[in-house]
Design an enzyme around this catalytic site. Sequence first.
Site, PDB file in Angstrom:
ATOM      1  N   SER A 175      24.199   2.121   9.854  1.00 24.82           N
ATOM      2  CA  SER A 175      23.086   2.528   8.981  1.00 24.82           C
ATOM      3  C   SER A 175      23.519   3.348   7.864  1.00 24.82           C
ATOM      4  CB  SER A 175      22.141   3.492   9.904  1.00 24.82           C
ATOM      5  OG  SER A 175      22.650   4.647  10.436  1.00 24.82           O
ATOM      6  N   ASN A 206      20.389  12.518  17.912  1.00 26.26           N
ATOM      7  CA  ASN A 206      19.030  12.213  18.259  1.00 26.26           C
ATOM      8  C   ASN A 206      18.002  13.493  17.431  1.00 26.26           C
ATOM      9  OD1 ASN A 206      19.808  10.288  19.682  1.00 26.26           O
ATOM     10  ND2 ASN A 206      19.219  10.885  21.503  1.00 26.26           N
ATOM     11  N   THR A 242     -21.726  -5.017  -9.326  1.00 27.45           N
ATOM     12  CA  THR A 242     -21.521  -5.204  -7.911  1.00 27.45           C
ATOM     13  C   THR A 242     -21.270  -6.771  -7.802  1.00 27.45           C
ATOM     14  OG1 THR A 242     -23.763  -5.520  -7.540  1.00 27.45           O
ATOM     15  CG2 THR A 242     -22.850  -3.119  -7.103  1.00 27.45           C
ATOM     16  N   HIS A 243     -20.467  -7.106  -7.010  1.00 21.39           N
ATOM     17  CA  HIS A 243     -20.239  -8.638  -6.676  1.00 21.39           C
ATOM     18  C   HIS A 243     -19.425  -9.101  -7.846  1.00 21.39           C
ATOM     19  CE1 HIS A 243     -22.981  -8.842  -3.417  1.00 21.39           C
ATOM     20  NE2 HIS A 243     -23.632  -7.810  -4.156  1.00 21.39           N
ATOM     21  N   SER A 276       5.131 -13.994 -23.790  1.00 27.37           N
ATOM     22  CA  SER A 276       5.371 -15.126 -23.090  1.00 27.37           C
ATOM     23  C   SER A 276       6.392 -15.717 -23.894  1.00 27.37           C
ATOM     24  CB  SER A 276       4.141 -15.984 -23.085  1.00 27.37           C
ATOM     25  OG  SER A 276       4.469 -17.406 -22.829  1.00 27.37           O
ATOM     26  N   LYS A 310       0.692 -14.414 -26.468  1.00 27.65           N
ATOM     27  CA  LYS A 310       0.381 -13.768 -25.122  1.00 27.65           C
ATOM     28  C   LYS A 310       0.746 -12.205 -25.414  1.00 27.65           C
ATOM     29  CE  LYS A 310      -0.579 -15.832 -21.579  1.00 27.65           C
ATOM     30  NZ  LYS A 310      -1.790 -15.787 -20.796  1.00 27.65           N
ATOM     31  N   ASN A 366       0.753 -10.230 -21.910  1.00 24.91           N
ATOM     32  CA  ASN A 366       0.386 -10.144 -20.497  1.00 24.91           C
ATOM     33  C   ASN A 366       0.560  -8.841 -19.863  1.00 24.91           C
ATOM     34  OD1 ASN A 366      -0.141 -12.868 -20.705  1.00 24.91           O
ATOM     35  ND2 ASN A 366       2.105 -13.318 -20.252  1.00 24.91           N
ATOM     36  N   GLU A 376      -0.403  -5.834 -13.080  1.00 29.68           N
ATOM     37  CA  GLU A 376      -0.366  -7.284 -11.973  1.00 29.68           C
ATOM     38  C   GLU A 376       0.698  -6.764 -10.911  1.00 29.68           C
ATOM     39  OE1 GLU A 376       0.399 -10.097 -15.330  1.00 29.68           O
ATOM     40  OE2 GLU A 376       0.163 -11.389 -13.603  1.00 29.68           O
ATOM     41  N   TYR A 389      14.649   8.496  22.877  1.00 28.19           N
ATOM     42  CA  TYR A 389      15.255   7.894  21.846  1.00 28.19           C
ATOM     43  C   TYR A 389      15.750   6.434  22.244  1.00 28.19           C
ATOM     44  CZ  TYR A 389      18.344   6.502  18.021  1.00 28.19           C
ATOM     45  OH  TYR A 389      18.961   5.920  16.625  1.00 28.19           O
ATOM     46  N   GLN A 427      16.127   3.569  14.428  1.00 23.60           N
ATOM     47  CA  GLN A 427      17.089   3.389  13.406  1.00 23.60           C
ATOM     48  C   GLN A 427      16.353   2.712  12.111  1.00 23.60           C
ATOM     49  OE1 GLN A 427      21.243   3.568  13.434  1.00 23.60           O
ATOM     50  NE2 GLN A 427      21.473   1.615  12.807  1.00 23.60           N
ATOM     51  N   LYS A 486      14.129   3.754   8.783  1.00 20.22           N
ATOM     52  CA  LYS A 486      14.294   4.352   7.341  1.00 20.22           C
ATOM     53  C   LYS A 486      14.104   3.598   6.205  1.00 20.22           C
ATOM     54  CE  LYS A 486      17.892   6.263   9.790  1.00 20.22           C
ATOM     55  NZ  LYS A 486      17.125   6.608  10.931  1.00 20.22           N
TER      56      LYS A 486
HETATM   57  N1  ARG Z   1      21.625   6.338  12.880  1.00 27.56           N
HETATM   58  C1  ARG Z   1      20.948   6.690  14.018  1.00 27.56           C
HETATM   59  C2  ARG Z   1      19.384   6.529  13.733  1.00 27.56           C
HETATM   60  O1  ARG Z   1      19.163   6.416  12.663  1.00 27.56           O
HETATM   61  C3  ARG Z   1      21.157   8.392  14.531  1.00 27.56           C
HETATM   62  C4  ARG Z   1      20.934   8.395  15.813  1.00 27.56           C
HETATM   63  C5  ARG Z   1      21.893   7.763  16.719  1.00 27.56           C
HETATM   64  N2  ARG Z   1      21.584   8.479  18.137  1.00 27.56           N
HETATM   65  C6  ARG Z   1      22.127   7.681  19.123  1.00 27.56           C
HETATM   66  N3  ARG Z   1      21.900   8.016  20.153  1.00 27.56           N
HETATM   67  N4  ARG Z   1      22.839   6.538  18.899  1.00 27.56           N
HETATM   68  O2  ARG Z   1      18.553   6.676  14.577  1.00 27.56           O
END
Ligand code: ARG
Length: 459
Positions: free
Chosen positions: A24, A111, A156-157, A278, A284, A286, A291, A318, A323, A326
């Site tokens: 990650s 975790n 409205t509408h 354009s 144009k 735009n 948008e 967990y 993961q 993110k």
């Molecule tokens: N990179 C992991 C995550 O984003 C960190 C936690 C990892 N924990 C584990 N037990 N492998 O969730």
Amino acid sequence: SANTMWGGRFAAGPDAIMEAINASIGFDQRLARQDIEGSRAHAAMLAAQGILTDTDAEAIRKGLLTVLSEIEAGDFAFSTELEDIHMNVEARLKEIIGEPAGRLHTARSRNDQVATDFRLWVRDQCDAAITAIEAVQRALLAQAKAGADWVMPGFTHLQTAQPVTWGHHMMAYVEMLGRDASRFRDARARMNESPLGAAALAGTSFPIDRHATAEALGFDRPMANSLDAVSDRDFALEFLSASAICAVHLSRFAEELVIWSSAQFRFVAMSDRFSTGSSIMPQKKNPDAAELVRAKIGRILGATVGLFTVMKGLPLAYSKDMQEDKEQVFDAADTLMLALAAIEGMVSDMSANPDALRAAASSGFSTATDLADWLVREAGLPFRDAHHVTGRLVAMAEEQGSDLPDLTLDQMQSVHEAITDDVFSVLGVDNSVGSRTSYGGTAPEQVRQQIERWKDRLG
Ligand code: ARG
């Protein structure tokens, strides 16, 4: 070769695909500052509790600061082999300070570490979103103030309904955005509890002080249940949901800007700074920024649905699935901030066209309701009858290709004899908006009160 962090029971290293799907670091390096902040709080607490020596804690503290400055300077070699930000930081710490680095992870797990880092990150984003929303609100307030009594059609509408004021329309979005900001405030308050010290899932036998780390990191308190602390991502879902709702609001406003800036409407002119041309049609201009803001909800809602789907049905505590939280949040947060900045720029720069607004407001029988109300008030008709009479007058005007104020008194009286000359006093658009003085109504005096209330609130 086996992993240096957890390779004790492994004879062989991971397959390249294993490494690719597991790593990650490509994205969670954005948590570096939060990760180091969390580690510093943890190390200081371990020392205060006598779990670490002061000497080791000091080495860790200094080492972490060095790592942070390397990362901030762009001087850090992130390694996929080291999987994530947590292990990248710790491995580098070990290179810098040696053996004490290995003591930092006492009474902690990745975790609770990642849950802490991510909460800190999302908390900051709530603050950033609130600040950006307030900037848009200020830009809208300035527009509202300039045109508190400019008359425009209310729809409205998307059909002409009744005249409203430009200021009133701008202030409607100020209200929506105010609720958006308050959703981020609510979410922030709820997420502001510390998972740190939950360890892997069960807590720890070391005599840690979770209240101390919570306080050091600006959390209101430690989370009360260690299983919950490492396994929920509801704070991220709340952030995404609040972002999605805000993006819906921005999308609706962006759509209005697209319509309003067309040659058919000419309600507003967008600035050159927020328009594009354009490559083939020389005339144009735009509204691409509008948008794109209209479209960005797609990504933000996609991220929201994405994380809901990841979290659904996961058993406690967990699971590595988490993961996947993110990238969704990072992308949604970046997208929302960009959309807010673009709207702020467009609103600050655009110029409304009061003449076009007024001309549009004066067409489409926009004061028909005023006529019906006059029949109720001055001629004592039941509203349903007044509605019918007015409908016939609209049909008559439409047939001769004019609007209501263009009918003669004779024509009016041919539909209902109780109509007098006085009726013409309510058929103008200024009279119409000026009469709507009920609380929150479109009358300029009401709009100015809305503006004052928000000026006080925004400071
Ligand atoms: N990179 C992991 C995550 O984003 C960190 C936690 C990892 N924990 C584990 N037990 N492998 O969730």
